[in-house]
Enzyme design. Structure first.
Site, PDB file in Angstrom:
ATOM      1  N   GLU A  94      -9.689  -4.200  86.191  1.00  0.00           N
ATOM      2  CA  GLU A  94      -9.335  -4.480  87.592  1.00  0.00           C
ATOM      3  C   GLU A  94     -10.185  -3.634  88.540  1.00  0.00           C
ATOM      4  O   GLU A  94      -9.664  -2.835  89.329  1.00  0.00           O
ATOM      5  CB  GLU A  94      -7.845  -4.241  87.834  1.00  0.00           C
ATOM      6  CG  GLU A  94      -6.975  -5.298  87.204  1.00  0.00           C
ATOM      7  CD  GLU A  94      -5.521  -5.242  87.663  1.00  0.00           C
ATOM      8  OE1 GLU A  94      -5.109  -4.225  88.239  1.00  0.00           O
ATOM      9  OE2 GLU A  94      -4.797  -6.224  87.449  1.00  0.00           O
ATOM     10  N   GLU A 142      -3.847 -10.930  82.398  1.00  0.00           N
ATOM     11  CA  GLU A 142      -2.554 -10.240  82.505  1.00  0.00           C
ATOM     12  C   GLU A 142      -1.614 -11.079  83.347  1.00  0.00           C
ATOM     13  O   GLU A 142      -2.013 -11.619  84.377  1.00  0.00           O
ATOM     14  CB  GLU A 142      -2.687  -8.902  83.244  1.00  0.00           C
ATOM     15  CG  GLU A 142      -3.497  -7.834  82.577  1.00  0.00           C
ATOM     16  CD  GLU A 142      -3.549  -6.564  83.440  1.00  0.00           C
ATOM     17  OE1 GLU A 142      -2.679  -6.376  84.321  1.00  0.00           O
ATOM     18  OE2 GLU A 142      -4.479  -5.767  83.243  1.00  0.00           O
TER      19      GLU A 142
HETATM   20  C1  GAL Z   1      -2.540  -4.199  86.422  1.00  0.00           C
HETATM   21  C2  GAL Z   1      -3.293  -3.306  85.459  1.00  0.00           C
HETATM   22  C3  GAL Z   1      -2.491  -2.997  84.219  1.00  0.00           C
HETATM   23  C4  GAL Z   1      -1.075  -2.677  84.579  1.00  0.00           C
HETATM   24  C5  GAL Z   1      -0.479  -3.843  85.335  1.00  0.00           C
HETATM   25  C6  GAL Z   1       0.973  -3.628  85.713  1.00  0.00           C
HETATM   26  O1  GAL Z   1      -2.917  -3.899  87.730  1.00  0.00           O
HETATM   27  O2  GAL Z   1      -4.524  -3.839  85.092  1.00  0.00           O
HETATM   28  O3  GAL Z   1      -3.111  -1.918  83.559  1.00  0.00           O
HETATM   29  O4  GAL Z   1      -1.060  -1.534  85.366  1.00  0.00           O
HETATM   30  O5  GAL Z   1      -1.191  -4.032  86.524  1.00  0.00           O
HETATM   31  O6  GAL Z   1       1.485  -4.733  86.435  1.00  0.00           O
END
Ligand code: GAL
Length: 682
Positions: free
Chosen positions: A161, A318
């Site tokens: 990110e 994610e």
């Molecule tokens: C994203 C990140 C992850 C985790 C996730 C939690 O921003 O890449 O490592 O922190 O959010 O929602």
């Protein structure tokens, strides 16, 4: 200009037939070894076939400047390989270890007011720090040399990110890099002085050395300086992305690279349309924000991601199985939402469906963030839903590789207008670019009409109707392009505060909407924004907030679609439409909101001959997204409500449905269960 990314998808070492990639971020370093074996067993049980590994492992891999510990990572890579689980391997550079920031505190980012952003969380590094880059690229090199030929390796996952916490850095490194970026852009200091309008407030620069990032100042910093700093900051991170990528391309050219975008990010710091062609395939992270537009926003982000991927499949890197940890109140997903949310991303082109994270951490800032295996363990609703989704994705395997079928309407999304329209010292500080775009998207969803979300620079000629909300920054070339679009039959819709400035953020003179004045056939001498809480009635029954304009119609072919019924502008035009060539150009001078824009959008779609593909009773309650390969199309039908919805007279062949809602024969009524999804081959 957006170029499509090179069409290289991740390597799938264990696939004998097409299938979805399914998995999560996996952080085994947080767990004792005994758990690793159970992890692999449970992953297999859930249908997991890929994990993102080592994303935050720098401190473990390199515990001191000259000490490397790959043993544990070798072991887990081999275990995953033995289990037939592929690896999207992090370059591990996202979060520098304490030894590095102790040795080199000059890599720490600096805020606007000169405050140091200290270590203690993550991503505490300056995108422009040469020292950070040296250490980070050494790590990338070590990772590539060690694992570049590992049989489990499916792709490289650059950093993580990029820009999530450090996109805007005001340090001295940033100042140096900003100056050289400006020299490249402007060539001479005079050109910069012109672009920045520095005769205002005695800001004229004599030397490049005098220029700084827009640090905390006595009043509003120069707007073009602010805008250029946003452009520069996005470019600086893109440049960093390239530096990591180029190490990998040199050492392991056969392995595709990606990095996870955050297309939902409300600050818009990273110009993803400009980054898209830097990676082999697009990855995105998405988290639902509860509220009335939660599902609309998911769809909007997924549609935009699909466009960034050029319609080709992309990787949902994610999302969450249930609650997150970073919202004011972290709401758990309700029954059916885990599968529905995942499948809505699939509908918009995701061929990989992954979560953050595999196993919920017992310690650390994210211990209350859901995971595939929650604190409660595998004997849980969440894990059963996770395994259920794994099964569904298997049933849907034939969809992989199918591209998103374009809609007939689109929303034009422009990062530069976003940046420029939300700057300070403007007519209203309440304007929210992304929200305005989302509201129009919600109106499309409510009408049951598919719409793409396309970045500026994308070809518009395939669209019958394009909504370009708050298209604030309109260089001459864009005005020409939009005029050409309308002349050749396109129906353009734009809103308040559009067409106002050029690429230097200088106002177009002669009246607003500046560069779009002629195309729209109207003229505005002065903006008339509304106070927070103030609203005005329009004579078509809708209500406007945020903004109004005092419009004069300058072309007699312009039709007034709605006029103001209350407020200062009573009796004056609120919404205008000018026939242009075979198309038209519509101006909406107030914020109608998600519900209010429905009425005018319905009329305009009608005029453009765009109709819903859904039966009337399903419109608004069901979202339709279409993917296809060759002659086959896949209709994804997503129930947006908490009640069953019936779809009469649907043809095709049902290939998967959640939750099961009874038998169905083509041509009969298909019932979608609450929050249910059906995929029909046609
Ligand atoms: C994203 C990140 C992850 C985790 C996730 C939690 O921003 O890449 O490592 O922190 O959010 O929602």
């Amino acid at each position: 200009m957006t170029r499509a990314p090179s069409p290289r998808w991740l390597r799938r070492p264990y696939d004998t037939a097409p299938r979805f990639a399914y998995g999560a971020d996996y952080n085994p370093e947080q767990w004792p070894r005994e758990v690793w074996h159970e992890d692999i067993r449970l992953m297999r049980e859930a249908g997991v076939n890929i994990v993102s590994l080592a994303v935050f492992s720098w401190a473990r891999i390199q515990p001191a400047p000259e000490v490397w510990d790959f043993g544990w990572l070798d072991e887990i890579m081999d275990l995953l390989h033995a289990g037939g689980i592929a690896v999207d391997l992090g370059t591990a550079t996202a979060s520098p270890p304490p030894w590095l920031t102790t040795l080199h505190p000059e890599i720490l980012p600096v805020g606007r007011a000169g405050e140091t952003i200290w270590p203690g969380a993550r991503q505490h590094w300056r995108p422009t720090s040469p020292v950070f880059r040296t250490y980070a690229l050494r790590l990338v090199t070590a990772m590539a040399e060690r694992y570049g030929r590992h049989p489990a390796l499916a792709a490289w996952h650059l950093s993580n990110e990029l820009g999530c916490h450090n996109v805007h850095d005001y340090s001295d490194d940033a100042a140096r890099a900003f100056r050289s970026w400006l020299e490249d852009r402007y060539g001479t200091i005079d050109a910069l002085n012109h672009a920045w309008g520095t005769d205002f407030w005695s800001q004229r620069y004599a030397e490049w050395e005098q220029i700084l990032p827009p640090r905390l100042a006595a009043s509003h910093p120069n707007p073009t300086q602010q805008l250029d700093f946003k452009r520069f900051s996005s470019d600086a991170l893109k440049e960093y992305l390239r530096a990591e990528r180029d190490v990998l391309y040199r050492l392991t050219p056969e392995v595709p690279v990606t990095t996870n975008f955050m297309v939902m990010d409300g600050t818009g710091g990273m110009h993803y349309a400009d980054w898209a062609h830097e990676v082999d395939f697009i990855s995105n992270d998405h988290y639902v924000r509860p509220g009335p537009q939660a599902l609309d926003e998911l769809s909007f982000s997924a549609a935009l991601t699909g466009s960034l991927a050029g319609g080709r499949p992309w990787y949902l890197m994610e999302h969450s199985t249930s609650a997150v940890n970073w919202q004011p109140v972290n709401v758990a997903k309700r029954t059916g939402e885990l599968a529905r949310d995942a499948l809505l991303h699939v509908a918009h082109g995701a061929d990989a469906v992954c979560f953050f994270q595999w196993r919920q951490s017992p310690a650390g800032a994210e211990k209350y963030h859901s995971a595939m295996v929650p604190h409660a363990g595998p004997d849980s609703e969440v894990f059963r839903a996770v395994a259920g989704l794994g099964g569904l994705l298997r049933e849907l395997a034939e969809v992989t590789g199918a591209t998103r079928r374009p809609a007939r309407a689109a929303i034009l999304f422009d990062w530069e207008s976003w940046w420029a329209s939300e700057q300070d010292s403007h007519p209203s500080s309440l304007l929210r670019y992304r929200q305005e775009a989302l509201d129009w998207y919600s109106a499309f969803l409510a009408l049951g009409v598919r719409a793409d979300v396309v970045p500026r620079g994308a070809a518009l000629d395939g669209y019958d109707l394009v909504v370009a909300p708050v298209l604030h920054m309109v260089p001459r070339t864009l005005a020409k392009e939009l005029t050409g679009y309308a002349e050749s039959g396109g129906h353009l819709v734009t809103t308040y505060f559009s067409g106002v400035v050029d690429e230097n953020d200088h106002a177009w003179l002669g009246g607003y909407p500046g560069a779009l004045r002629e195309l729209l056939g109207i003229r505005i001498e002065e903006f008339a924004p509304l106070l927070d809480g103030e609203s005005v009635a329009l004579d078509d029954g809708s209500t406007g907030t945020l903004w109004t304009d005092r419009i004069t119609v300058t072309d007699d072919t312009v039709a007034v679609l709605a006029a103001y019924r209350t407020g200062e502008q009573t009796g004056r035009p609120a919404i205008t439409r000018r026939p242009v060539g075979r198309g038209s150009a519509t101006y909406v001078s107030t914020r109608l909101g998600a519900e209010g824009s429905r009425g005018v959008l319905a009329r305009l779609l009608d005029g453009a001959g765009v109709t819903s593909e859904l039966p009337e009773e399903a419109r608004g309650r069901v979202e339709l997204v279409v993917r296809g390969s060759g002659d086959t199309t896949y209709w994804f039908l997503v129930n947006r409500t908490d009640a069953p919805v019936e779809l009469p007279g649907l043809s095709g062949e049902l290939i998967a449905r959640t939750p099961d809602a009874g038998p169905w024969a083509p041509g009969g009524s298909l019932v979608l269960g609450p929050r249910g999804v059906a995929v029909v081959r046609r």
